[in-house]
Write a protein that holds these residues in place. Structure first.
Motif, PDB file in Angstrom:
ATOM      1  N   THR A  65      -0.284   3.596  -2.327  1.00  0.00           N
ATOM      2  CA  THR A  65      -1.029   2.414  -2.888  1.00  0.00           C
ATOM      3  C   THR A  65       0.032   1.511  -3.262  1.00  0.00           C
ATOM      4  OG1 THR A  65      -2.754   4.013  -3.776  1.00  0.00           O
ATOM      5  CG2 THR A  65      -2.917   1.637  -4.359  1.00  0.00           C
ATOM      6  N   VAL A  66      -0.104   0.221  -2.833  1.00  0.00           N
ATOM      7  CA  VAL A  66       0.819  -0.773  -3.188  1.00  0.00           C
ATOM      8  C   VAL A  66       0.325  -1.807  -4.259  1.00  0.00           C
ATOM      9  CG1 VAL A  66       2.417  -2.543  -2.142  1.00  0.00           C
ATOM     10  CG2 VAL A  66       1.614  -0.483  -0.825  1.00  0.00           C
ATOM     11  N   TYR A  67       0.844  -2.001  -5.135  1.00  0.00           N
ATOM     12  CA  TYR A  67       0.504  -3.392  -6.076  1.00  0.00           C
ATOM     13  C   TYR A  67       1.479  -4.175  -5.857  1.00  0.00           C
ATOM     14  CZ  TYR A  67      -2.418  -0.173  -8.729  1.00  0.00           C
ATOM     15  OH  TYR A  67      -3.414   0.602  -9.306  1.00  0.00           O
ATOM     16  N   ARG A  68       0.892  -5.509  -5.990  1.00  0.00           N
ATOM     17  CA  ARG A  68       1.748  -6.565  -5.990  1.00  0.00           C
ATOM     18  C   ARG A  68       1.867  -7.468  -7.031  1.00  0.00           C
ATOM     19  NH1 ARG A  68       0.974  -9.692  -0.969  1.00  0.00           N
ATOM     20  NH2 ARG A  68       1.840  -7.726   0.186  1.00  0.00           N
ATOM     21  N   GLN A  69       2.607  -8.325  -7.885  1.00  0.00           N
ATOM     22  CA  GLN A  69       2.379  -9.174  -8.854  1.00  0.00           C
ATOM     23  C   GLN A  69       1.620 -10.132  -8.384  1.00  0.00           C
ATOM     24  OE1 GLN A  69       6.094 -10.855  -9.948  1.00  0.00           O
ATOM     25  NE2 GLN A  69       6.029 -10.370 -12.184  1.00  0.00           N
ATOM     26  N   VAL A  73       0.885 -14.606 -12.243  1.00  0.00           N
ATOM     27  CA  VAL A  73       1.917 -13.939 -13.026  1.00  0.00           C
ATOM     28  C   VAL A  73       3.271 -14.393 -12.729  1.00  0.00           C
ATOM     29  CG1 VAL A  73       2.620 -11.906 -14.061  1.00  0.00           C
ATOM     30  CG2 VAL A  73       0.169 -12.148 -13.646  1.00  0.00           C
TER      31      VAL A  73
ATOM     32  N   LEU C   3      -7.104   4.705  -8.727  1.00  0.00           N
ATOM     33  CA  LEU C   3      -6.103   4.066  -9.574  1.00  0.00           C
ATOM     34  C   LEU C   3      -6.808   2.571  -9.676  1.00  0.00           C
ATOM     35  CD1 LEU C   3      -3.149   4.228  -6.963  1.00  0.00           C
ATOM     36  CD2 LEU C   3      -3.379   5.224  -9.495  1.00  0.00           C
ATOM     37  N   PRO C   4      -6.263   1.869 -11.110  1.00  0.00           N
ATOM     38  CA  PRO C   4      -6.917   0.718 -11.561  1.00  0.00           C
ATOM     39  C   PRO C   4      -6.837  -0.347 -10.512  1.00  0.00           C
ATOM     40  CG  PRO C   4      -5.085   1.435 -12.797  1.00  0.00           C
ATOM     41  CD  PRO C   4      -5.254   2.457 -11.952  1.00  0.00           C
ATOM     42  N   PRO C   5      -7.624  -1.214 -10.237  1.00  0.00           N
ATOM     43  CA  PRO C   5      -7.167  -2.258  -9.172  1.00  0.00           C
ATOM     44  C   PRO C   5      -6.366  -3.252  -9.567  1.00  0.00           C
ATOM     45  CG  PRO C   5      -9.321  -2.536 -10.254  1.00  0.00           C
ATOM     46  CD  PRO C   5      -8.867  -1.316 -10.910  1.00  0.00           C
ATOM     47  N   ILE C   6      -6.412  -3.496 -11.037  1.00  0.00           N
ATOM     48  CA  ILE C   6      -5.039  -4.306 -11.571  1.00  0.00           C
ATOM     49  C   ILE C   6      -4.622  -3.660 -12.744  1.00  0.00           C
ATOM     50  CG2 ILE C   6      -5.135  -6.781 -12.464  1.00  0.00           C
ATOM     51  CD1 ILE C   6      -7.466  -7.787 -11.188  1.00  0.00           C
ATOM     52  N   THR C   7      -3.394  -3.781 -12.656  1.00  0.00           N
ATOM     53  CA  THR C   7      -2.655  -3.321 -14.126  1.00  0.00           C
ATOM     54  C   THR C   7      -1.365  -3.995 -14.206  1.00  0.00           C
ATOM     55  OG1 THR C   7      -1.470  -1.357 -14.961  1.00  0.00           O
ATOM     56  CG2 THR C   7      -1.576  -1.674 -12.601  1.00  0.00           C
ATOM     57  N   GLY C   9      -0.624  -7.250 -14.803  1.00  0.00           N
ATOM     58  CA  GLY C   9      -0.226  -8.385 -13.973  1.00  0.00           C
ATOM     59  C   GLY C   9      -0.100  -7.923 -12.491  1.00  0.00           C
ATOM     60  N   PHE C  10      -0.162  -6.734 -12.173  1.00  0.00           N
ATOM     61  CA  PHE C  10      -0.165  -6.412 -10.897  1.00  0.00           C
ATOM     62  C   PHE C  10      -1.700  -5.954 -10.181  1.00  0.00           C
ATOM     63  CE2 PHE C  10       4.109  -5.643 -12.437  1.00  0.00           C
ATOM     64  CZ  PHE C  10       5.115  -5.571 -11.316  1.00  0.00           C
ATOM     65  N   GLU C  11      -1.838  -6.435  -9.143  1.00  0.00           N
ATOM     66  CA  GLU C  11      -2.919  -5.956  -8.412  1.00  0.00           C
ATOM     67  C   GLU C  11      -2.800  -5.344  -7.120  1.00  0.00           C
ATOM     68  OE1 GLU C  11      -4.973  -9.558  -7.157  1.00  0.00           O
ATOM     69  OE2 GLU C  11      -3.240 -10.577  -6.475  1.00  0.00           O
ATOM     70  N   ILE C  12      -3.763  -4.420  -6.750  1.00  0.00           N
ATOM     71  CA  ILE C  12      -3.742  -3.531  -5.630  1.00  0.00           C
ATOM     72  C   ILE C  12      -3.531  -4.542  -4.189  1.00  0.00           C
ATOM     73  CG2 ILE C  12      -4.833  -1.917  -3.950  1.00  0.00           C
ATOM     74  CD1 ILE C  12      -5.350  -0.181  -6.550  1.00  0.00           C
ATOM     75  N   VAL C  13      -2.656  -4.489  -3.423  1.00  0.00           N
ATOM     76  CA  VAL C  13      -2.699  -4.996  -2.222  1.00  0.00           C
ATOM     77  C   VAL C  13      -2.886  -4.122  -0.943  1.00  0.00           C
ATOM     78  CG1 VAL C  13      -1.401  -7.432  -2.917  1.00  0.00           C
ATOM     79  CG2 VAL C  13      -0.348  -4.987  -2.132  1.00  0.00           C
ATOM     80  N   TYR C  14      -2.616  -3.040  -1.382  1.00  0.00           N
ATOM     81  CA  TYR C  14      -2.957  -1.946  -0.076  1.00  0.00           C
ATOM     82  C   TYR C  14      -3.376  -0.624  -0.859  1.00  0.00           C
ATOM     83  CZ  TYR C  14      -2.826  -0.128   4.548  1.00  0.00           C
ATOM     84  OH  TYR C  14      -2.871   0.369   5.750  1.00  0.00           O
ATOM     85  N   LYS C  15      -4.225  -0.023  -0.344  1.00  0.00           N
ATOM     86  CA  LYS C  15      -4.835   1.553  -0.701  1.00  0.00           C
ATOM     87  C   LYS C  15      -5.536   1.934   0.468  1.00  0.00           C
ATOM     88  CE  LYS C  15      -9.228   0.286  -3.272  1.00  0.00           C
ATOM     89  NZ  LYS C  15     -10.337   1.090  -2.506  1.00  0.00           N
TER      90      LYS C  15
END
Lengths: 84, 363, 258
Positions: A65-69, A73, C3-7, C9-15
């Motif tokens: 799973t990938v997160y991005r700022q 922010v 997983l939380p969608p936003i944490t 200041g970060f948001e999920i871009v791929y799941k």
């Protein structure tokens, strides 16, 4: 640079290393530990991920799973740096 | 039969066409088949009439493809059938085994021709073993119904769809080239007289919040595979208990009981009349459901009758089931013609005389 | 794993899409099947057609595809997936129907069904995974095995004289008027996956046109069958498979529809 982070489902990872090869930042590496399946799993080894998603795209086990700022922010941080 | 009397339409039709017309009236939604003599009229008739009446009819590239199209359509919840003859039915065995395991309802019609191999296009009953013992790989059965008239070619279509839906199993109508080709008067039930049942297991698309449907015959764990087998066997025991069908003619005082199914039974009926005229006490037992086989009736017949004469258009297939059912209590004789040859009533009469004579010599 | 969608200041871009189940896949490490499964289900997820999609699984390594793709599915006999899919699509013409087949299934035992399904222009999507080897049964020769390639049943390398030539079935079916969209893709690197996803999206959308069959070949690897590491297998694939099975579109709808 925009910041990202990856969450790897370590019990699902089979350590094929395709994500490691596809990472332009060389952020990923194999762990010395092994998971429940007996594979050395992949983990983040450098704190320079940009959230480009390449690793997740090539992962055959949909383990990443990938997160991005968030853009706002990121911009706020940039502005803060400028101010400093 | 379940249709309302008085609302039927009387027509003069070929067996194959009567079967096809009955299928449409029984709510057939899709037919997949491949031409082969002597059943091509089924496909031809449906090709003319199905499109007008809102159904799917597709001439497949092979019987192998046809039966797997039947698999897909049955799995998607449709009332579906195919038809063929010996060589084509052999090709379909793969799909039939898969459908028996996946518990999919469908109708398969075998208008038998002489075999083995490419054989002949003349009528035969050589596919009895294949039809009643499974035919494909693994432990399974189909319900097998054997018509002996054009009327039954039509009636059994309704019965087959009803049984297929009730027991979630492929059902076969085991006919032959003569019944398929001959013309007789037939009363056709009205369209829409066979209700559709809910098929919640069908793959029609996973509804939100509902479990998705998987149709498979693959169960890798032996425990699970045995479980599936046990479920199938329980179903077969229930079918054996509930769905036996036969016709008994003049068996009450019969000393010799003819046993025959399908076309051979029609001929035996005539032989029976001839024999009675000569003073022989002959009866006829006609198994209609070949699987489940009417074994129990033989136990009671064996108490009165002195012997059985099984007449088949093959080298002796059903005779094995008759022997098992009679359990050695009475002699079981056999008269068969093969390769597309049809025995005459006189031939059977003479066989009756021969076996009676031989039994008298022996006792 | 939720997983939380936003944490922070970060948001999920791929799941992982919800249209994939949580069942861990049984494929060998680095096998392309998992990626193709995921891409298919991402498109189903994005098009919101989970309730209208019916898949058909083959016999081969992906025989258990129905354990992973969270849509209604049927398991076909070896090679018969497109016949089964024909049966489904004909009685449910408004559903999205796809088959998922390997090279043995589609190009050997199922060649007849493949050719005739496409020739009828059935409005389905055929996904064809070509890795030049029978994976499930332990690495035997496939119709698409390259000349000289060693498998357990071509232990000295495939020889044309006795085993024939690699079958380019995708090129073959391109010739059929029933084929609407034919493309050859791969999943060995991120951009290839992006291109495959575009192709899958198009193929699902084209089903609505009811103008013919969509056929996507994915040239893929088989690290276990080829006896290589996943990285080696991808490199070998680029150097040996791609020249024989070049990537790109073989037929696009405009050619067919005009």
């Amino acid at each position: 640079m925009i910041r990202g982070k990856v969450v790897i489902a370590q019990d699902i990872c089979k350590g094929c290393e395709l994500c490691i090869t596809s990472c332009p930042q060389e952020s990923l590496g194999l762990s010395d530990k092994i998971n429940i399946k007996g594979y050395r799993f992949v983990e983040l080894v450098k704190d320079n991920c940009t959230g480009c998603v390449n690793c997740a795209l090539v992962c055959p086990d949909a383990a990443i799973t990938v997160y991005r700022q968030r853009k706002e922010v990121f911009k706020a941080n940039q502005n803060m740096k400028k101010a400093v | 039969m379940e249709h309302t009397p008085g609302t039927s339409e009387i027509r003069l039709m070929k067996g194959n066409e009567a079967l096809a017309e009955a299928a449409i009236r029984a709510g057939l939604q899709a037919y997949f088949g491949y031409p082969i003599t002597p059943q091509s009229e089924v496909l031809e008739y449906l090709a003319v009439h199905m499109p007008k009446r809102g159904g799917v009819v597709l001439q497949a590239e092979s019987e192998l493809a046809a039966i797997n199209m039947v698999f897909g359509a049955a799995g998607a919840g449709a009332r579906v059938m195919t038809s063929s003859s010996g060589p084509g039915i052999s090709l379909m065995q793969e799909g039939i085994s898969y459908m028996a395991s996946a518990e999919l309802p469908c109708l398969i019609v075998n208008v038998q021709r002489g075999g083995p191999g490419l054989g002949t296009i003349q009528p035969s009953q050589g596919d009895y073993f294949q039809a009643t013992k499974g035919g494909g790989h693994g432990d399974y059965h189909m319900i097998v119904l054997a018509p002996s008239s054009v009327q039954e070619m039509a009636d059994f279509v309704f019965e087959s769809f009803r049984l297929a839906d009730k027991y979630l199993t492929p059902v076969m109508i085991l006919s032959d080239g003569a019944l398929g080709q001959m013309m007789e008067k037939v009363a056709l039930p009205p369209e829409g007289s066979l209700p559709f049942i809910e098929k919640p297991w069908a793959t029609t698309g996973k509804k939100p919040g509902q479990k998705r449907r998987i149709i498979t015959s693959l169960f890798m764990q032996p425990e699970e595979m045995e479980e599936v087998n046990l479920r199938l066997q329980t179903k077969y025991r229930l079918i054996e208990k509930q769905e036996v069908r036969y016709e008994a003619l003049e068996t009450d005082d019969a000393e010799i009981v003819l046993v025959a199914f399908g076309l051979a039974a029609r001929i035996c009926e005539k032989a029976l009349t001839l024999a009675r005229e000569k003073g022989f006490k002959v009866g006829l037992l006609r198994p209609i459901s070949l699987y489940p086989f009417p074994s129990k009736v033989f136990a009671s017949l064996a108490t009165n009758a002195e012997m059985f004469l099984v007449v088949e258009m093959n080298a002796g297939q059903m005779v094995e089931d008759v022997k098992l059912a009679v359990e050695g209590k009475r002699p079981v004789h056999f008269k068969g013609r093969m390769g597309g040859m049809i025995p005459s009533p006189e031939e059977i009469l003479s066989e009756i005389e021969t076996v009676i004579e031989n039994e008298q010599v022996n006792t | 794993m939720k997983l939380p969608p936003i944490t922070n200041g970060f948001e999920i871009v791929y799941k992982k899409p919800d249209t994939l189940t949580d069942t861990p896949m049984h494929y060998c490490p680095g096998c392309g099947h998992g990626v193709v499964h995921r891409v298919l289900m991402e498109v189903v997820d994005e098009m919101k057609i989970q309730d209208k999609t019916i898949g058909v699984a083959p016999v081969g390594c992906s025989v258990f595809a129905y354990n992973y793709m969270n849509v209604d599915m049927q398991e076909a006999a070896h090679g018969r997936a497109t016949a089964v899919a024909t049966g489904i699509k004909r009685v449910l013409p408004d559903r999205f129907v796809f088959t998922y087949q390997g090279d043995g299934d589609l190009a050997a035992i199922g060649t007849g069904e493949t050719v005739h399904t496409v020739n009828r222009g059935e409005n389905i999507l055929i996904v064809f995974i070509n890795n030049g080897v029978y994976g499930m049964t332990g690495g035997q020769m496939a119709p698409t095995t390259l000349l000289g390639m060693k498998t357990t049943t071509s232990p000295y390398g495939r020889e044309a004289a006795s085993a024939g030539f690699p079958l380019k079935i995708t090129n073959l079916i391109t010739q059929l008027p029933g084929a609407l969209y034919v493309t050859r893709q791969a999943v060995h690197e991120p951009n290839a996956v992006r291109r495959l996803k575009k192709a899958v999206r198009l193929a699902f959308e084209y089903q609505l046109l009811k103008k013919g069959t969509c056929f996507i070949e994915v040239v893929s690897n088989c690290p276990s069958g080829w006896k290589m590491t996943p990285q080696e297998s991808n490199k070998w694939m680029e150097e040996n498979m791609f020249p024989m099975y070049p990537l790109g579109d073989l037929k696009v709808p405009s050619q067919t529809m005009n």
